[in-house]
Design a protein around this motif. Sequence first.
Motif, PDB file in Angstrom:
ATOM      1  N   VAL A 365      54.274 -15.061 -50.561  1.00  0.00           N
ATOM      2  CA  VAL A 365      55.134 -16.147 -51.019  1.00  0.00           C
ATOM      3  C   VAL A 365      55.273 -16.060 -52.533  1.00  0.00           C
ATOM      4  CG1 VAL A 365      55.417 -18.653 -51.205  1.00  0.00           C
ATOM      5  CG2 VAL A 365      54.437 -17.662 -49.131  1.00  0.00           C
ATOM      6  N   THR A 366      56.522 -15.998 -53.006  1.00  0.00           N
ATOM      7  CA  THR A 366      56.776 -16.004 -54.447  1.00  0.00           C
ATOM      8  C   THR A 366      57.517 -17.261 -54.893  1.00  0.00           C
ATOM      9  OG1 THR A 366      58.856 -14.786 -54.212  1.00  0.00           O
ATOM     10  CG2 THR A 366      56.844 -13.487 -54.538  1.00  0.00           C
ATOM     11  N   LYS A 367      58.023 -18.036 -53.923  1.00  0.00           N
ATOM     12  CA  LYS A 367      58.751 -19.258 -54.271  1.00  0.00           C
ATOM     13  C   LYS A 367      58.551 -20.297 -53.174  1.00  0.00           C
ATOM     14  CE  LYS A 367      63.055 -18.786 -55.678  1.00  0.00           C
ATOM     15  NZ  LYS A 367      64.548 -18.634 -55.637  1.00  0.00           N
ATOM     16  N   LEU A 368      58.192 -21.523 -53.568  1.00  0.00           N
ATOM     17  CA  LEU A 368      58.093 -22.644 -52.636  1.00  0.00           C
ATOM     18  C   LEU A 368      59.186 -23.649 -52.963  1.00  0.00           C
ATOM     19  CD1 LEU A 368      54.218 -23.114 -52.532  1.00  0.00           C
ATOM     20  CD2 LEU A 368      55.672 -22.447 -50.616  1.00  0.00           C
ATOM     21  N   ILE A 369      59.774 -24.232 -51.937  1.00  0.00           N
ATOM     22  CA  ILE A 369      60.968 -25.054 -52.108  1.00  0.00           C
ATOM     23  C   ILE A 369      60.794 -26.382 -51.386  1.00  0.00           C
ATOM     24  CG2 ILE A 369      63.482 -25.143 -51.780  1.00  0.00           C
ATOM     25  CD1 ILE A 369      63.180 -21.973 -51.368  1.00  0.00           C
ATOM     26  N   GLY A 370      61.244 -27.455 -52.018  1.00  0.00           N
ATOM     27  CA  GLY A 370      61.338 -28.740 -51.339  1.00  0.00           C
ATOM     28  C   GLY A 370      60.037 -29.505 -51.286  1.00  0.00           C
ATOM     29  N   PHE A 371      60.069 -30.569 -50.479  1.00  0.00           N
ATOM     30  CA  PHE A 371      58.922 -31.467 -50.349  1.00  0.00           C
ATOM     31  C   PHE A 371      58.207 -31.161 -49.033  1.00  0.00           C
ATOM     32  CE2 PHE A 371      62.256 -33.424 -52.913  1.00  0.00           C
ATOM     33  CZ  PHE A 371      61.555 -33.715 -54.068  1.00  0.00           C
ATOM     34  N   GLY A 372      57.682 -32.146 -48.374  1.00  0.00           N
ATOM     35  CA  GLY A 372      57.053 -31.892 -47.080  1.00  0.00           C
ATOM     36  C   GLY A 372      55.549 -31.792 -47.130  1.00  0.00           C
ATOM     37  N   VAL A 373      54.917 -32.479 -48.093  1.00  0.00           N
ATOM     38  CA  VAL A 373      53.455 -32.483 -48.184  1.00  0.00           C
ATOM     39  C   VAL A 373      52.976 -33.928 -48.177  1.00  0.00           C
ATOM     40  CG1 VAL A 373      51.441 -31.780 -49.512  1.00  0.00           C
ATOM     41  CG2 VAL A 373      53.486 -30.335 -49.483  1.00  0.00           C
ATOM     42  N   ASP A 374      52.027 -34.233 -47.280  1.00  0.00           N
ATOM     43  CA  ASP A 374      51.444 -35.566 -47.158  1.00  0.00           C
ATOM     44  C   ASP A 374      49.987 -35.496 -47.599  1.00  0.00           C
ATOM     45  OD1 ASP A 374      50.532 -38.051 -46.493  1.00  0.00           O
ATOM     46  OD2 ASP A 374      51.079 -37.953 -44.372  1.00  0.00           O
ATOM     47  N   ILE A 375      49.690 -36.062 -48.762  1.00  0.00           N
ATOM     48  CA  ILE A 375      48.322 -35.989 -49.300  1.00  0.00           C
ATOM     49  C   ILE A 375      47.352 -36.786 -48.435  1.00  0.00           C
ATOM     50  CG2 ILE A 375      46.865 -36.461 -51.323  1.00  0.00           C
ATOM     51  CD1 ILE A 375      48.819 -34.173 -51.663  1.00  0.00           C
ATOM     52  N   VAL A 376      47.826 -37.832 -47.768  1.00  0.00           N
ATOM     53  CA  VAL A 376      46.941 -38.669 -46.951  1.00  0.00           C
ATOM     54  C   VAL A 376      46.418 -37.894 -45.745  1.00  0.00           C
ATOM     55  CG1 VAL A 376      46.727 -40.796 -45.620  1.00  0.00           C
ATOM     56  CG2 VAL A 376      48.143 -40.759 -47.692  1.00  0.00           C
ATOM     57  N   SER A 377      47.312 -37.217 -45.040  1.00  0.00           N
ATOM     58  CA  SER A 377      46.896 -36.453 -43.853  1.00  0.00           C
ATOM     59  C   SER A 377      46.563 -35.006 -44.186  1.00  0.00           C
ATOM     60  CB  SER A 377      48.013 -36.477 -42.806  1.00  0.00           C
ATOM     61  OG  SER A 377      49.161 -35.793 -43.285  1.00  0.00           O
ATOM     62  N   GLY A 378      47.116 -34.504 -45.281  1.00  0.00           N
ATOM     63  CA  GLY A 378      46.955 -33.096 -45.631  1.00  0.00           C
ATOM     64  C   GLY A 378      47.988 -32.196 -45.000  1.00  0.00           C
ATOM     65  N   ASN A 379      48.906 -32.766 -44.224  1.00  0.00           N
ATOM     66  CA  ASN A 379      49.918 -31.932 -43.562  1.00  0.00           C
ATOM     67  C   ASN A 379      50.854 -31.305 -44.594  1.00  0.00           C
ATOM     68  OD1 ASN A 379      48.913 -32.474 -41.025  1.00  0.00           O
ATOM     69  ND2 ASN A 379      50.240 -34.241 -40.709  1.00  0.00           N
ATOM     70  N   PHE A 380      51.124 -30.024 -44.399  1.00  0.00           N
ATOM     71  CA  PHE A 380      51.873 -29.215 -45.360  1.00  0.00           C
ATOM     72  C   PHE A 380      52.970 -28.468 -44.639  1.00  0.00           C
ATOM     73  CE2 PHE A 380      52.705 -25.150 -47.353  1.00  0.00           C
ATOM     74  CZ  PHE A 380      52.769 -25.420 -48.709  1.00  0.00           C
ATOM     75  N   SER A 381      54.208 -28.619 -45.126  1.00  0.00           N
ATOM     76  CA  SER A 381      55.332 -27.860 -44.574  1.00  0.00           C
ATOM     77  C   SER A 381      56.386 -27.732 -45.669  1.00  0.00           C
ATOM     78  CB  SER A 381      55.922 -28.577 -43.352  1.00  0.00           C
ATOM     79  OG  SER A 381      57.037 -27.863 -42.850  1.00  0.00           O
ATOM     80  N   LYS A 382      56.646 -26.503 -46.105  1.00  0.00           N
ATOM     81  CA  LYS A 382      57.587 -26.294 -47.199  1.00  0.00           C
ATOM     82  C   LYS A 382      58.447 -25.049 -46.950  1.00  0.00           C
ATOM     83  CE  LYS A 382      56.483 -27.015 -51.553  1.00  0.00           C
ATOM     84  NZ  LYS A 382      57.104 -28.278 -51.976  1.00  0.00           N
ATOM     85  N   GLY A 383      59.647 -25.091 -47.513  1.00  0.00           N
ATOM     86  CA  GLY A 383      60.474 -23.907 -47.505  1.00  0.00           C
ATOM     87  C   GLY A 383      59.905 -22.857 -48.444  1.00  0.00           C
ATOM     88  N   ALA A 384      60.177 -21.596 -48.137  1.00  0.00           N
ATOM     89  CA  ALA A 384      59.598 -20.524 -48.941  1.00  0.00           C
ATOM     90  C   ALA A 384      60.497 -19.301 -48.931  1.00  0.00           C
ATOM     91  CB  ALA A 384      58.209 -20.154 -48.424  1.00  0.00           C
ATOM     92  N   SER A 385      60.304 -18.477 -49.967  1.00  0.00           N
ATOM     93  CA  SER A 385      60.904 -17.145 -50.043  1.00  0.00           C
ATOM     94  C   SER A 385      59.815 -16.181 -50.485  1.00  0.00           C
ATOM     95  CB  SER A 385      62.055 -17.112 -51.058  1.00  0.00           C
ATOM     96  OG  SER A 385      63.069 -18.025 -50.725  1.00  0.00           O
ATOM     97  N   GLY A 386      60.023 -14.914 -50.176  1.00  0.00           N
ATOM     98  CA  GLY A 386      59.021 -13.944 -50.590  1.00  0.00           C
ATOM     99  C   GLY A 386      59.283 -12.569 -50.025  1.00  0.00           C
ATOM    100  N   LEU A 387      58.213 -11.834 -49.810  1.00  0.00           N
ATOM    101  CA  LEU A 387      58.294 -10.453 -49.329  1.00  0.00           C
ATOM    102  C   LEU A 387      57.464 -10.295 -48.062  1.00  0.00           C
ATOM    103  CD1 LEU A 387      57.877  -8.632 -52.760  1.00  0.00           C
ATOM    104  CD2 LEU A 387      59.999  -8.931 -51.470  1.00  0.00           C
ATOM    105  N   TRP A 388      58.034  -9.595 -47.090  1.00  0.00           N
ATOM    106  CA  TRP A 388      57.303  -9.317 -45.854  1.00  0.00           C
ATOM    107  C   TRP A 388      56.453  -8.073 -46.048  1.00  0.00           C
ATOM    108  CZ3 TRP A 388      56.298 -12.761 -42.521  1.00  0.00           C
ATOM    109  CH2 TRP A 388      55.758 -12.428 -41.281  1.00  0.00           C
ATOM    110  N   ILE A 389      55.224  -8.148 -45.547  1.00  0.00           N
ATOM    111  CA  ILE A 389      54.262  -7.060 -45.722  1.00  0.00           C
ATOM    112  C   ILE A 389      54.030  -6.384 -44.375  1.00  0.00           C
ATOM    113  CG2 ILE A 389      51.922  -6.477 -46.462  1.00  0.00           C
ATOM    114  CD1 ILE A 389      51.968  -9.257 -47.952  1.00  0.00           C
ATOM    115  N   LYS A 390      54.077  -5.055 -44.386  1.00  0.00           N
ATOM    116  CA  LYS A 390      53.721  -4.276 -43.203  1.00  0.00           C
ATOM    117  C   LYS A 390      52.849  -3.103 -43.633  1.00  0.00           C
ATOM    118  CE  LYS A 390      57.232  -5.236 -39.702  1.00  0.00           C
ATOM    119  NZ  LYS A 390      58.185  -4.638 -38.733  1.00  0.00           N
TER     120      LYS A 390
END
Length: 442
Positions: A365-390
């Motif tokens: 992951v080289t870039k995280l986008i948007g919101f989607g994080v709840d500090i109370v529960s700890g649930n994390f969901s964010k848009g991302a861009s980056g490079l696929w590794i194989k």
Amino acid sequence: MIELAKSIVSKSLKKGADECDVFISIDEEFSATVKDGEVESLKQAVTHGLGIRVFKNKKIGFAYTTDFSNFAIEKAIEEAILIANNSTPEEDNILPQVEGKRQNDVKIFDPNVNSISVDEKIKIAFEIEKFAKSYDTRIGVESTGFGNLIQRRIIANSNDFAGEYEGTLFEIYCSVIATENSQSQTAFYNSVNRFYDNLEPPEIVAQRASVRALQLLNPKKIKTGRYPVVFDPMSAAVILSYISQAVNGKNAYRKMSFLSDKMNEKIGSEILTVFDDGCMDFGIGSKPFDDEGIETKKKVIIENGFLKMFLLDSITAKKFGQSPTGNAYRRYNTIPSPSPLNFYIKPGDKTAEEIIKEINEGLLVTKLIGFGVDIVSGNFSKGASGLWIKNGEFAFAVDKITIADNLQNILENIVLIGNDLIFFGNIASPTILVSEMTVASD
């Protein structure tokens, strides 16, 4: 200014306050942005203000002003006392007792700040743009810039504390857009330091911004699943910023953090240690004392995966029955609350390249986008861009994906930590590898 602060404390006590503290801030700011070989914006400004906090019968009143005239200050004192008279008392509402008068000798002020001409600052912004444009024909420069800030802080209280300090901040940045085959990707890179001479060279800033954009071109789809995820230092710092909110004592006391009841419990990987260091030389968040006059120090927040400490101001500390940690932060128009200083993950001994080679298939992951994080529960969901590794190598770019998990799972599943700690702000991390997260393609 320190005499002014002392006199306000004295006047407040004479007008009926039991205790009082005064916070004065003076900021001298410069910024220049460049686009297409022209100066797009230029700013020079000085802002100042003072906040007065009074305590009366365990009640708090607060008022502020940007007018330093006697009349305005007298009015602010009276307003603060009036508010205190009409507030609700709480047992913990008392000033901190500052232990000793020694202040850290921390290097945060560049004495050469006023010898750098405006022309020189603008020239650097132009140089960044020139280097970026010449790096690759696919690169377009959205903007480049130079900024600096001179901060002055003065604090006095009725417990016989009075102190002041000055700090400087410098930043250069480059924002670019890479275009190929009718597709575009944006990227940003900056260098920040307390001292001008410690900034990265303009060509490096331009190059790193350009590379970050170019490597995201021509993205491909992936299959949704659970994969290892590597966060580079920029994206890992975003993850850590949420952890800093979770260990904020005010959030923890109010049960607004997933770590509220986890003190001295294992909440992360055994290789994970997180520091908060307010007296680090050149640190973006460094200061000799916090905004209540408490001396700053280096603290272990998470040690080998165990939660050891919350960040506390004086009143929050009393609620926990503990001593303040030197993390009080305020602006002239706010009362103190806990905040991180230089908050960072202890680096490991592997390079980012060595970490990548450990992965059979996964995501950088080289870039995280948007919101989607709840500090109370700890649930994390964010848009991302980056490079696929194989097979331990970069295969192709990925874009418009979503990564999801719980923040505590992320902490527990950190299996490798890089040696490339870099501060883009006061919250910083080296490269980290999380063993498994949900990665979803649109």
